[in-house]
Design an enzyme around this catalytic site. Structure first.
Site, PDB file in Angstrom:
ATOM      1  N   CYS A 193     -27.017  30.660  -9.205  1.00 23.40           N
ATOM      2  CA  CYS A 193     -26.198  30.693  -7.981  1.00 23.40           C
ATOM      3  C   CYS A 193     -25.205  31.846  -8.030  1.00 23.40           C
ATOM      4  O   CYS A 193     -25.000  32.546  -7.040  1.00 23.40           O
ATOM      5  CB  CYS A 193     -25.402  29.397  -7.817  1.00 23.40           C
ATOM      6  SG  CYS A 193     -26.314  27.904  -8.182  1.00 23.40           S
ATOM      7  N   ASP A 194     -24.560  32.018  -9.178  1.00 26.23           N
ATOM      8  CA  ASP A 194     -23.385  32.892  -9.225  1.00 26.23           C
ATOM      9  C   ASP A 194     -23.529  34.137 -10.097  1.00 26.23           C
ATOM     10  O   ASP A 194     -22.637  34.984 -10.107  1.00 26.23           O
ATOM     11  CB  ASP A 194     -22.165  32.085  -9.721  1.00 26.23           C
ATOM     12  CG  ASP A 194     -21.866  30.908  -8.803  1.00 26.23           C
ATOM     13  OD1 ASP A 194     -22.133  31.023  -7.597  1.00 26.23           O
ATOM     14  OD2 ASP A 194     -21.372  29.878  -9.293  1.00 26.23           O
ATOM     15  N   CYS A 240     -23.667  27.326 -12.731  1.00 30.96           N
ATOM     16  CA  CYS A 240     -25.002  27.710 -12.252  1.00 30.96           C
ATOM     17  C   CYS A 240     -25.167  29.224 -12.242  1.00 30.96           C
ATOM     18  O   CYS A 240     -24.638  29.911 -11.363  1.00 30.96           O
ATOM     19  CB  CYS A 240     -25.223  27.145 -10.845  1.00 30.96           C
ATOM     20  SG  CYS A 240     -26.810  27.621 -10.151  1.00 30.96           S
TER      21      CYS A 240
END
Length: 313
Positions: free
Chosen positions: A141-142, A138
């Protein structure tokens, strides 16, 4: 012995499941939640969560899920560490839905499905070894953790093209590995990739290994599947972007699913095609797939369930 018919059963324990539980419990629906095999859902595989509102210093995925669970339990949600293995839904308004956890039969007037989706991985041993140490599924997300660094993205569809262009804004260089000689992505997404100077596309290339000290990614080992020549790329992050699989196998043939297996909900609601059956989170959302949007849809599903029950009386 007459069996207890519950007002609300929640299947799944990610942000959508626990948020649904908090709202359902406060509405006095006395929800019971079944965690499934991965209590806390996908977030438990994420180390830092920095984009969930209300945590100015960030929080780890597992800690955040514990917080959500404690909050749900404070309002007397009953949490079962069991997996629902079978469902028999009623098609009648006011009908009783049956769920099974192994041999145990559970009866409920409403069911909220929040079983999530599972990121697809390539199946390399190294992916497990470096999970949380540079391997991610993701970018939103990261990606932030790789500012100014070099990364690899694996995939050929819209997800891969989107992740690559998103990461290109943050990272120094993005190497996109495409297994065949063409993209599967839409024309618009391909143009975006082609017009982003710091993305290098390697067609006919596959990831076959990952190297690095202390379980932190330092290199991607790749192979040209035409020439069988292997090479190494120095990177700190590897994003596997080959799609997600919604966890809907046990609902096939009962709840309406789209062509990719995601539950179809009525626009602007969490209602499925069956009365008293609702869906929240990534099991019905393949677009946003964020903890915050999952939590929001969990809230919607509990409110929809409460309204449904109120209209029965």
């Amino acid at each position: 012995m007459e069996q207890n018919i519950l007002d609300c059963v929640i299947v799944g324990s990610g942000p959508s499941g626990f948020t649904a539980a908090i709202y359902a419990a406060r509405a006095d629906l006395k929800p019971e939640l079944y965690t499934g095999l991965e209590p806390g859902g996908q977030l438990t595989t994420t180390t830092e969560v920095d984009n969930f509102p209300g945590y100015p210093a960030g929080i780890t995925g597992p800690e955040m899920m514990m917080d959500l669970q404690k909050q749900a339990e404070r309002f007397e949600t009953k949490v079962h560490y069991e997996m629902i293995t079978k469902a028999e839904f009623s098609k009648e308004v006011g009908g009783v839905h049956k769920l099974y956890a192994g041999n145990k039969e559970i009866l409920a007037k409403t069911v909220i499905i929040s079983t999530g989706a599972t990121a697809k991985y390539l199946g390399l041993e190294d992916e497990k070894k470096y999970a949380g140490g540079g391997v991610s599924a993701c970018a939103t997300c990261d990606g932030f953790f790789y500012r100014g660094k070099d990364v690899v993205v694996v995939g050929a569809g819209d997800t891969a093209a989107e992740e690559a262009t998103y990461l290109a804004k943050l990272c120094r260089k993005v190497t996109l590995l495409v297994r065949k000689d063409v993209f599967r992505a839409s024309k618009a997404m391909v143009h975006r990739v082609e017009n982003t100077p710091n993305i290098e596309v390697k067609f006919h290339h596959e990831l076959i290994g990952i190297e690095g000290e202390n379980s932190l990614v330092e290199r991607a080992v790749i192979i040209n599947n035409q020439t069988q020549e292997t090479s190494k790329v120095d990177v700190e992050g590897i994003f596997i972007a080959i799609g997600h699989k919604p966890n809907t196998d046990i609902f096939v043939g009962q709840v309406d699913l789209d062509e990719n297996g995601y539950i179809v909900t009525e626009k602007g609601s969490s209602r499925t095609n069956l009365p008293g059956v609702f869906a929240a989170g990534d099991v019905q959302d393949h677009i946003y797939r964020q903890a915050i949007t999952a939590a929001g849809s969990g809230c919607m599903s509990a409110m929809d369930a409460e309204k449904y029950l109120a209209e029965l009386h």
